[in-house]
Motif scaffolding. Structure first.
Motif, short mmCIF file in Angstrom:
data_model
loop_
_atom_site.label_atom_id
_atom_site.label_comp_id
_atom_site.label_asym_id
_atom_site.label_seq_id
_atom_site.Cartn_x
_atom_site.Cartn_y
_atom_site.Cartn_z
N TYR A 131 67.57 21.11 -5.18
CA TYR A 131 67.90 20.48 -6.42
C TYR A 131 68.86 19.77 -6.80
CZ TYR A 131 63.57 23.90 -6.65
OH TYR A 131 62.79 24.36 -6.38
N THR B 141 67.87 26.06 -10.60
CA THR B 141 66.48 26.71 -10.88
C THR B 141 66.80 28.26 -10.45
OG1 THR B 141 65.94 26.34 -8.64
CG2 THR B 141 65.19 24.65 -10.31
N LYS C 248 71.39 21.82 -13.51
CA LYS C 248 70.09 21.65 -12.50
C LYS C 248 69.59 22.80 -11.63
CE LYS C 248 71.72 16.73 -11.46
NZ LYS C 248 72.32 15.88 -10.50
#
Ligand code: SF4
Ligand code: SF4
Length: 290
Positions: free
Chosen positions: A111, A70, A68
């Protein structure tokens, strides 16, 4: 009622005071003694108590979900402890020893790429000895963050119902000590008449004044130096309530793990009188209704 026994530096006899007054007050009240000197707890040694009912103290540890993540760097930038490292455009990784478990990184990650992990930092214990309850906090060897273990020990002490809670803080004026002193009805500051004892006492009195806590002073080994403790007491409007001389009897009791008040020797009187003074400070001249 909460009494905090504290001292500016280690080795002033703080734990000897805490254990002896606990045993004396335990004859009349239900007493819970908490050893919050978690880096080097020794009340159980002075009382010859076994450390029973072990519970773990764990703190949050971030676990990165790289599926997940980024690589936005927000977690790294928000971490006050510099515990998150990112090299060039790589994923973040943790330096566990620097992490305080504050959870700021998890909260900041948009996120949902940081999951809950845990890290063992110490233990708490509950024992019963000489008519009192003893709660002990112990930091894991090599760990530096005492605060979570102090918090866990305090929580455990106050979940027990007692008439009088006595906490034996660690030495100094750290956050952990301030937390241990919080909401005390009476602080007993133990010092000795040496330049270092006087200097460290002033640090403690500054802290208790800032926290607005009633503080009384005990001068231990009162005959080993001639530093003017009374001048410092006067400066901070604190009273010296007891002067305890150096005694081999105390050293022997320390080695034997048996508080002097149990055997009624010459030194027992000092701690019995001190317990009486504390009782009067807490409940007035007539003592607590029992
Ligand atoms: S804040 Fe979240 S997404 Fe950003 S680098 Fe850290 S873990 Fe990855
Ligand atoms: S929990 Fe706090 S100290 Fe630990 S890595 Fe996250 S932000 Fe840093």
């Amino acid at each position: 009622m909460k009494i905090a026994v504290t001292g500016g530096k280690g080795g002033t006899g703080k734990s000897t005071v805490a254990t002896n007054i606990s045993v004396v007050l335990g004859r009349k009240y239900s007493v819970a003694l908490g050893d919050l000197d978690v880096e080097c707890p020794n009340d159980h040694i002075l009382l010859s108590a076994e450390l029973n009912n072990e519970r773990k103290v764990e703190i949050f540890k971030p676990i990165f979900d790289y599926a997940k993540c980024t690589k936005c760097s927000v977690c790294k930038n928000i971490c006050q402890e510099n515990a998150i490292v990112m090299f060039r455009n790589n994923y973040p990784f943790l330096i566990p020893n620097l992490c305080s478990g504050c959870t700021a990184c998890k909260l900041a990650c948009s996120y949902n790429a940081i999951k809950d992990g845990s890290k063992l930092v110490g233990h708490t214990y509950e024992s019963e000895i000489h008519g009192i309850k003893l709660f002990t906090g112990m930091l894991l060897e090599g760990e530096e963050r005492a605060y979570p273990v102090v918090l866990a020990t305090l929580k455990r002490i106050f979940s027990y119902s007692a008439d009088i809670y006595i906490v034996d803080t660690s030495a100094g004026t750290s956050n952990s000590v301030a937390k241990s002193l919080e909401s005390a009805d009476l602080v007993v500051a133990v010092t000795e008449p040496t330049p270092l004892g006087a200097h460290d006492l002033e640090g403690i009195l500054k802290l208790t004044k800032k926290l607005n806590l009633k503080t009384k002073i005990v001068v231990n080994r009162a005959d080993i130096g001639n530093e003017k403790i009374d001048k410092i007491a006067e400066k901070y409007s604190s009273e010296i309530v007891m002067e305890i001389p150096y005694s081999e009897e105390i050293v022997k009791s320390y080695m034997a793990g048996r508080p002097v008040v149990l055997d009624g020797g010459k030194m027992a009187k000092y701690y019995e009188d001190l317990a009486k003074i504390i009782e009067e400070e807490l409940y007035g001249d007539s003592g607590g209704e029992r």
